[in-house]
Design a protein around this motif. Structure first.
Motif, PDB file in Angstrom:
ATOM      1  N   GLU A  34       0.825  -1.206   0.000  1.00 11.00           N
ATOM      2  CA  GLU A  34       0.000   0.000   0.000  1.00 11.00           C
ATOM      3  C   GLU A  34       0.863   1.262   0.000  1.00 11.00           C
ATOM      4  O   GLU A  34       0.518   2.263  -0.642  1.00 11.00           O
ATOM      5  N   PHE A  35       1.962   1.227   0.719  1.00 12.98           N
ATOM      6  CA  PHE A  35       2.883   2.366   0.742  1.00 12.98           C
ATOM      7  C   PHE A  35       3.703   2.439  -0.545  1.00 12.98           C
ATOM      8  O   PHE A  35       3.941   3.513  -1.087  1.00 12.98           O
ATOM      9  N   VAL A  36       4.115   1.275  -1.032  1.00 17.51           N
ATOM     10  CA  VAL A  36       4.910   1.230  -2.265  1.00 17.51           C
ATOM     11  C   VAL A  36       4.124   1.866  -3.408  1.00 17.51           C
ATOM     12  O   VAL A  36       4.671   2.644  -4.209  1.00 17.51           O
TER      13      VAL A  36
ATOM     14  N   PHE B 136       4.257   9.583   4.978  1.00 20.96           N
ATOM     15  CA  PHE B 136       3.110   8.789   5.378  1.00 20.96           C
ATOM     16  C   PHE B 136       2.887   9.049   6.870  1.00 20.96           C
ATOM     17  O   PHE B 136       3.849   9.113   7.640  1.00 20.96           O
ATOM     18  N   VAL B 137       1.627   9.183   7.289  1.00 24.48           N
ATOM     19  CA  VAL B 137       1.352   9.485   8.686  1.00 24.48           C
ATOM     20  C   VAL B 137       0.128   8.703   9.176  1.00 24.48           C
ATOM     21  O   VAL B 137      -0.592   8.093   8.385  1.00 24.48           O
ATOM     22  N   GLY B 138      -0.077   8.752  10.492  1.00 24.52           N
ATOM     23  CA  GLY B 138      -1.298   8.204  11.070  1.00 24.52           C
ATOM     24  C   GLY B 138      -1.244   6.725  11.410  1.00 24.52           C
ATOM     25  O   GLY B 138      -0.170   6.125  11.557  1.00 24.52           O
ATOM     26  N   GLY B 139      -2.436   6.133  11.502  1.00 21.65           N
ATOM     27  CA  GLY B 139      -2.553   4.758  11.943  1.00 21.65           C
ATOM     28  C   GLY B 139      -1.882   3.748  11.048  1.00 21.65           C
ATOM     29  O   GLY B 139      -1.451   2.685  11.511  1.00 21.65           O
ATOM     30  N   SER B 140      -1.746   4.057   9.767  1.00 25.20           N
ATOM     31  CA  SER B 140      -1.099   3.102   8.863  1.00 25.20           C
ATOM     32  C   SER B 140       0.376   2.923   9.209  1.00 25.20           C
ATOM     33  O   SER B 140       0.921   1.825   9.061  1.00 25.20           O
ATOM     34  N   VAL B 141       1.019   3.990   9.666  1.00 28.52           N
ATOM     35  CA  VAL B 141       2.421   3.890  10.084  1.00 28.52           C
ATOM     36  C   VAL B 141       2.516   3.052  11.353  1.00 28.52           C
ATOM     37  O   VAL B 141       3.352   2.142  11.461  1.00 28.52           O
TER      38      VAL B 141
ATOM     39  N   ASP C 116      -6.244   2.612   5.221  1.00 25.47           N
ATOM     40  CA  ASP C 116      -6.086   3.892   4.535  1.00 25.47           C
ATOM     41  C   ASP C 116      -4.644   4.380   4.615  1.00 25.47           C
ATOM     42  O   ASP C 116      -3.990   4.276   5.655  1.00 25.47           O
ATOM     43  N   VAL C 117      -4.151   4.889   3.498  1.00 29.89           N
ATOM     44  CA  VAL C 117      -2.813   5.483   3.445  1.00 29.89           C
ATOM     45  C   VAL C 117      -2.976   6.998   3.426  1.00 29.89           C
ATOM     46  O   VAL C 117      -3.525   7.557   2.482  1.00 29.89           O
ATOM     47  N   ASP C 118      -2.529   7.650   4.489  1.00 36.48           N
ATOM     48  CA  ASP C 118      -2.634   9.104   4.596  1.00 36.48           C
ATOM     49  C   ASP C 118      -1.257   9.737   4.433  1.00 36.48           C
ATOM     50  O   ASP C 118      -0.256   9.230   4.947  1.00 36.48           O
TER      51      ASP C 118
END
Length: 411
Positions: free
Chosen positions: A9-11, A29-34, A45-47
């Motif tokens: 998702e990050f890639v 990238f920030v938030g819960g995904s990190v 979700d990727v924020d």
């Protein structure tokens, strides 16, 4: 800290960050995904956060949508995916204890991260995998601690929903809440009354579906947060009972509410009123009441075929789990579902005769008596007293019902 391998998702979103950085801006990238990536959990979700202002972001990408531009958020559309990209910002003036009165765009990452709720959510990730940790969130992740960023009194005074988020994270991650943060929740618990019920509802359900729901419930009781939720004031003992259930693990929202109603000892009408106060969807209310009915039946007088007939496989599964969690369920978790599947009919429309048949072939007068007779026939089929066959049913009506009923039911 640098992550050796990023989730796909990050890639897929790396070109977004690369474009922003090539233009001279910072992007992370920030938030819960990190947080979840570091914990080895799946991400959703990727924020993205950036030093670029909204108009600068829009100038760099061909396809964007203003999803929340007043707060600095632009959705970047790329290869079928959408990435919410938000400008670094500060916030002030939370008059409603939920939303800021003023948002100011800034250029520095630290200013953006220090407005966030908890240290474990204030992590940023570069596209090369380097983690930016300005508030010791990595240590709190390792220790299993939920700690407010900066002054917890200020964080909860800004956004009272953060208190429910704290108990939800305690449940989902099986983390402890740090002492000062916990004390601030107790001090500000009354502010939860300023928050829309729908918001509290979502956090409560997610908390109850967590891997350690007892943690969240315990904190809600200790800090009096529960007293500011619909219908829970005065139910400390009942909630404590739920929190001590050895295997508290509802699987869905229906089971959450059936479990709560069961331990609060609510009647069926009271359950409807209770869940309506929580702004629960009507179909959830209906299913939760059915699951509750099943759990009560097992507790007091046993489950019958007639009761199972009135349900669906999903509500039977929910009622089974609620009863088992509460110490009343059958030894075999599939017992009631197996009994349901073995029923001769599972819907009134499956009955081999209709009201029209009774009027035409049995001489019944149209009216309530027809429905009453059909109900008796249906019950007999469910209980295995007669086969679901037209001739067998008409014979049953003649010999077992009409001969004992008032003759006025016939023409």
């Amino acid at each position: 800290m640098r992550l050796a391998q990023l989730p796909q998702e990050f890639v897929g979103a790396q070109p977004i960050l690369a474009t922003l950085e090539a233009a001279g801006y910072e992007a992370y990238f920030v938030g819960g995904s990190v947080r979840d990536t570091i914990l080895g959990k799946p991400i959703h979700d990727v924020d993205i956060a950036t030093s670029a202002y909204p108009e600068e972001v829009k100038a760099l990408f061909k396809r964007t949508v203003d999803t929340g531009i007043e707060h600095g958020t632009v959705m970047i559309l790329d290869h079928g995916n959408g990435y919410e990209t938000t400008t670094f910002r500060t916030e002030s003036g939370y008059q409603d204890y939920r939303r800021p009165d003023k948002v100011t765009f800034v250029r520095h990452l630290e200013d953006d991260l220090k407005r966030r709720d908890f240290t474990i959510n204030a992590l940023a990730l570069r596209q090369d995998g380097e983690v930016i940790d300005l508030f010791d969130g990595l240590s709190d992740l390792k220790a299993g601690v939920i700690r407010a960023v900066g002054d917890p009194e200020a964080r909860f005074g800004e956004d009272a929903l953060r208190m429910m988020r704290a108990v939800r994270f305690a449940s989902q991650l099986n983390f402890n809440i740090e002492a000062k943060t916990l004390a601030a929740i107790h001090t500000h618990a009354h502010l939860l009354s300023q928050i829309a019920v729908e918001r509290i509802h979502d956090e409560f359900v997610r908390m109850m579906l967590g891997t350690a729901a007892y943690r969240g419930l315990t904190v809600m009781i200790q800090t009096t947060l529960a007293d500011y939720c619909p219908g829970l004031v005065g139910h400390t003992i009942d909630l404590s009972t739920i929190a001590t259930v050895p295997e508290l693990a509802p699987k869905n929202e229906v089971e959450v509410w059936a479990m709560v109603a069961f331990h609060l000892g609510l009647s069926y009408p009271d359950t409807v009123e209770f869940l309506q106060a929580w702004k629960t969807a009507n179909h959830i209310i209906k299913s939760a009441n059915q699951a509750l009915h099943l759990a009560y039946a097992q507790q007091y007088h046993g489950v019958t075929k007639q009761l199972l007939f009135a349900m669906t496989p999903d509500t039977i599964a929910a009622g089974t789990n609620v009863a088992r969690m509460s110490g009343y369920g059958p030894d075999d978790p599939n017992e009631w579902l197996t009994l349901y599947n073995a029923l001769p009919i599972q819907d009134p429309h499956d009955l081999a005769v209709s009201g029209a048949d009774l009027i035409k072939k049995m001489g019944l007068t149209p009216g309530p008596a027809v429905g009453e007779t059909l109900q008796k026939v249906q019950n007999a089929v469910i209980d295995g007293k007669v086969n679901n066959d037209v001739d067998a049913l008409l014979k049953y009506v003649q010999e077992k019902i009409l001969t004992t009923d008032d003759a006025s039911t016939k023409k």
